[in-house]
Design a protein around this motif. Structure first.
Motif, PDB file in Angstrom:
ATOM      1  N   GLY A 102      -1.334   2.651   3.599  1.00  0.00           N
ATOM      2  CA  GLY A 102      -0.546   2.541   2.456  1.00  0.00           C
ATOM      3  C   GLY A 102       0.524   3.594   1.999  1.00  0.00           C
ATOM      4  O   GLY A 102       1.637   3.643   1.776  1.00  0.00           O
ATOM      5  N   GLN A 103      -0.266   4.739   2.477  1.00  0.00           N
ATOM      6  CA  GLN A 103       0.563   6.033   2.348  1.00  0.00           C
ATOM      7  C   GLN A 103       1.666   5.800   3.157  1.00  0.00           C
ATOM      8  O   GLN A 103       3.054   6.342   2.884  1.00  0.00           O
ATOM      9  N   LYS A 104       1.498   5.583   4.470  1.00  0.00           N
ATOM     10  CA  LYS A 104       2.739   5.356   5.475  1.00  0.00           C
ATOM     11  C   LYS A 104       3.709   4.297   4.954  1.00  0.00           C
ATOM     12  O   LYS A 104       4.880   4.372   5.385  1.00  0.00           O
ATOM     13  N   LEU A 105       3.454   3.384   4.178  1.00  0.00           N
ATOM     14  CA  LEU A 105       4.294   2.210   3.840  1.00  0.00           C
ATOM     15  C   LEU A 105       5.007   2.452   2.596  1.00  0.00           C
ATOM     16  O   LEU A 105       5.713   1.785   2.072  1.00  0.00           O
ATOM     17  N   GLY A 106       4.558   3.736   1.828  1.00  0.00           N
ATOM     18  CA  GLY A 106       4.977   3.608   0.546  1.00  0.00           C
ATOM     19  C   GLY A 106       4.118   3.081  -0.806  1.00  0.00           C
ATOM     20  O   GLY A 106       4.875   3.029  -1.852  1.00  0.00           O
ATOM     21  N   SER A 107       3.101   2.530  -0.174  1.00  0.00           N
ATOM     22  CA  SER A 107       2.209   2.013  -1.379  1.00  0.00           C
ATOM     23  C   SER A 107       1.792   3.117  -2.492  1.00  0.00           C
ATOM     24  O   SER A 107       1.678   4.091  -1.735  1.00  0.00           O
ATOM     25  N   ARG A 108       1.332   2.655  -3.374  1.00  0.00           N
ATOM     26  CA  ARG A 108       0.778   3.561  -4.679  1.00  0.00           C
ATOM     27  C   ARG A 108      -0.582   3.184  -5.123  1.00  0.00           C
ATOM     28  O   ARG A 108      -0.979   3.380  -6.134  1.00  0.00           O
ATOM     29  N   ALA A 109      -0.992   2.111  -4.568  1.00  0.00           N
ATOM     30  CA  ALA A 109      -2.175   1.394  -5.036  1.00  0.00           C
ATOM     31  C   ALA A 109      -3.138   0.633  -4.060  1.00  0.00           C
ATOM     32  O   ALA A 109      -2.479   0.185  -2.776  1.00  0.00           O
TER      33      ALA A 109
ATOM     34  N   ALA B 177       7.932   2.081  11.488  1.00  0.00           N
ATOM     35  CA  ALA B 177       8.726   0.969  11.970  1.00  0.00           C
ATOM     36  C   ALA B 177       8.519  -0.305  11.034  1.00  0.00           C
ATOM     37  O   ALA B 177       9.386  -0.868  10.676  1.00  0.00           O
ATOM     38  N   LEU B 178       7.360  -0.645  10.773  1.00  0.00           N
ATOM     39  CA  LEU B 178       7.109  -1.719   9.800  1.00  0.00           C
ATOM     40  C   LEU B 178       7.968  -1.539   8.654  1.00  0.00           C
ATOM     41  O   LEU B 178       8.612  -2.349   7.768  1.00  0.00           O
ATOM     42  N   ARG B 179       7.843  -0.321   7.917  1.00  0.00           N
ATOM     43  CA  ARG B 179       8.404  -0.113   6.877  1.00  0.00           C
ATOM     44  C   ARG B 179      10.096  -0.152   6.965  1.00  0.00           C
ATOM     45  O   ARG B 179      10.646  -0.566   6.011  1.00  0.00           O
ATOM     46  N   GLU B 180      10.398   0.267   7.960  1.00  0.00           N
ATOM     47  CA  GLU B 180      11.872   0.264   8.276  1.00  0.00           C
ATOM     48  C   GLU B 180      12.293  -1.283   8.524  1.00  0.00           C
ATOM     49  O   GLU B 180      13.382  -1.336   7.847  1.00  0.00           O
ATOM     50  N   VAL B 181      11.659  -2.058   9.087  1.00  0.00           N
ATOM     51  CA  VAL B 181      12.096  -3.367   9.327  1.00  0.00           C
ATOM     52  C   VAL B 181      11.986  -4.011   7.726  1.00  0.00           C
ATOM     53  O   VAL B 181      13.062  -4.776   7.439  1.00  0.00           O
ATOM     54  N   ALA B 182      11.063  -3.750   7.327  1.00  0.00           N
ATOM     55  CA  ALA B 182      10.939  -4.330   5.974  1.00  0.00           C
ATOM     56  C   ALA B 182      12.067  -3.961   4.837  1.00  0.00           C
ATOM     57  O   ALA B 182      12.833  -4.689   4.160  1.00  0.00           O
ATOM     58  N   ALA B 183      12.622  -2.480   4.731  1.00  0.00           N
ATOM     59  CA  ALA B 183      13.307  -2.038   4.142  1.00  0.00           C
ATOM     60  C   ALA B 183      14.975  -2.524   4.467  1.00  0.00           C
ATOM     61  O   ALA B 183      15.637  -2.819   3.718  1.00  0.00           O
ATOM     62  N   GLY B 184      15.101  -3.020   5.914  1.00  0.00           N
ATOM     63  CA  GLY B 184      16.228  -3.445   6.568  1.00  0.00           C
ATOM     64  C   GLY B 184      16.536  -4.998   5.758  1.00  0.00           C
ATOM     65  O   GLY B 184      17.522  -5.459   5.736  1.00  0.00           O
ATOM     66  N   HIS B 185      15.334  -5.674   5.477  1.00  0.00           N
ATOM     67  CA  HIS B 185      15.475  -6.827   4.597  1.00  0.00           C
ATOM     68  C   HIS B 185      15.431  -6.475   3.319  1.00  0.00           C
ATOM     69  O   HIS B 185      15.405  -7.516   2.388  1.00  0.00           O
TER      70      HIS B 185
END
Ligand code: RM4
Ligand code: MN
Ligand code: MN
Length: 431
Positions: free
Chosen positions: A169-176, A112-120
């Motif tokens: 981070g994996q759930k958020l799409g981070s890579r570091a 959900a966090l990733r989605e809200v961020a993507a919405g922004h």
């Protein structure tokens, strides 16, 4: 956004009052640069493609160990922080990513966090672990260290936290993953300097082993604070040696404020590039030793020289050269949104100035030992006012020609002050 937000229409109306002047300034600069063989349009596109991550905590007011003076309308929780980060990106179009810190940014639903961020329009960059504070309910204390602690159980707890950060981070799409530890000593003799580093390396090996295939881990060195006699990862040499021992996915992160005064940071950058170990940056500025001043506010020439090394490396087509950029600064006396807007612009300025260095002329001066001539090539770029390019890049990307002026005119902070009544124990900002 839940409450007030700055509308596209508002930004356009703000821009309308400044567009004619910008067009004139841009045209004049284009002609000046064309005489030097530089294509202004290409430069504008490069600036548009430049982005720096904001740490979520950066939108809260910081403080020192003496006091923190909270600002009005501070973010109360993660989603308020996201809203402020989105506002910064809306206006300056230079901060498309967030760099979260855990456990500060812990939430129950990361999808959900990733989605809200993507919405922004925001994505996630490197995740940062935090083993420099004790959290409520934590079994073991980090008072005497974390990854290098003498007690295996404390180290295990700190390792587990870093593994959790990777999983989030994996759930958020981070890579570091960025690892900064506060471990060190306040007294000569308090800690065995060699064994502490050995324990750190053992712990880091376990974290390294848990990295997904396409991930990197950034090791962040810091000369002092909170340990004032020695820190375990004190300098770039220690960081480099540790990264070397760990393997190819481990790289060094340079936080500009983490060095002794007058240290030649651009040379450190050049060295790390040369050995394939430059992972990224935490940008800020400093006068005496720490990192509590805004990027480019005291030493803009040094910032330019850092970017000069980055562009030099890019020109030499170094393989897989992709440093991560994050703003890492504490805003104690300003509105954090304004500071972050200005800092992102200062990075773009240094980047654009580094791009217009006449590299063949510089190289020619260097090989003929023309010391002043070489220096003047850098100065020519550094003293060029690239502001119209930065403003045009923002305008074309949908942002504000004058972001701070537009922000003030929008009265965003006033709206947030009524929407966000102060809450006790807010996690905004650091002290
Ligand atoms: C440290 C270091 C870390 C940052 C913390 C808040 O000095 O710079 O990168 O996350 O501060
Ligand atoms: Mn940092
Ligand atoms: Mn720092």
């Amino acid at each position: 956004m839940t409450g007030f937000s700055i509308s596209e229409d508002f930004i356009q109306s703000e821009n309308a009052t400044r567009k004619t002047a910008l067009d004139e300034d841009y045209a004049a600069l284009s002609r000046t640069l064309a005489r030097r063989g530089i294509d202004c349009e290409a430069l504008t596109h490069s600036v548009m493609a430049f982005g720096v991550a904001i740490p979520t905590w950066g939108v809260g007011t910081g403080g020192t160990r003496f006091a923190r003076f909270p600002g009005p309308g501070e973010p109360r929780h993660l989603f308020d922080k996201l809203e402020d980060c989105a506002t910064i990106h809306l206006l300056a179009r230079a901060t498309p990513t967030l760099s979260p810190h855990f456990p500060w940014d812990t939430t129950s639903d990361y999808a959900a966090l990733r989605e809200v961020a993507a919405g922004h329009g925001l994505a996630f960059d490197a995740v940062n672990s935090n083993t420099f504070q004790d959290q409520p309910g934590q079994t073991h204390s980090y008072k005497f260290g974390s990854l290098s602690h003498v007690d295996r159980a404390v180290r295990a707890q700190a390792i587990a936290h870093n593994l959790d950060c990777i999983a989030i981070g994996q759930k958020l799409g981070s890579r570091a993953l960025t690892v900064w530890i506060a471990d060190g000593a306040n007294f000569a003799g308090q800690s065995n300097l060699t064994l502490a580093l050995d324990r750190y390396l053992d712990s880091m090996r376990e974290i390294y082993a848990a990295l997904p295939a396409d991930w990197r881990v950034f090791l962040e060195h810091k000369l002092y604070e909170p340990a004032f006699y020695s820190t375990v990862i004190s300098d770039w040499g220690t960081s480099f040696a540790a990264a070397q021992e760990l393997g190819p996915k481990a790289q060094c992160l340079v936080d500009l404020g983490h060095h002794a005064p007058n240290v030649n940071i651009e040379q450190i950058v050049a060295r790390l590039i040369r050995f394939g170990k430059l992972g990224g940056f935490h940008f800020n500025d400093s006068k005496y030793g720490d990192d509590d001043l805004d990027a480019g506010s005291v030493e803009p020439f040094r910032l330019f020289l850092v970017f000069n090394e980055l562009i030099d490396a890019r020109m030499r087509e170094i393989n897989e050269f992709a440093p991560a950029y994050m703003l890492d600064q504490s805003h104690n006396v300003t509105d954090p949104i304004e500071s972050l807007l200005q800092s992102a612009i200062e990075l773009q300025r240094a980047y654009a100035q580094a791009l217009i260095v006449d590299r063949p002329a510089l190289a020619a001066a260097q090989v003929t030992n023309d010391a002043l001539g070489a220096h003047l090539e850098l100065k020519r770029a550094f003293t060029t006012d690239v502001s119209p390019i930065l403003a045009m890049a923002r305008l074309r990307a949908g942002g504000a020609i004058a972001p701070i002026e537009a922000y003030r005119a929008s009265e965003y902070r006033k709206h947030k002050t009524s929407e966000r009544p102060p809450v006790a124990g807010t996690s905004a900002g650091i002290v």
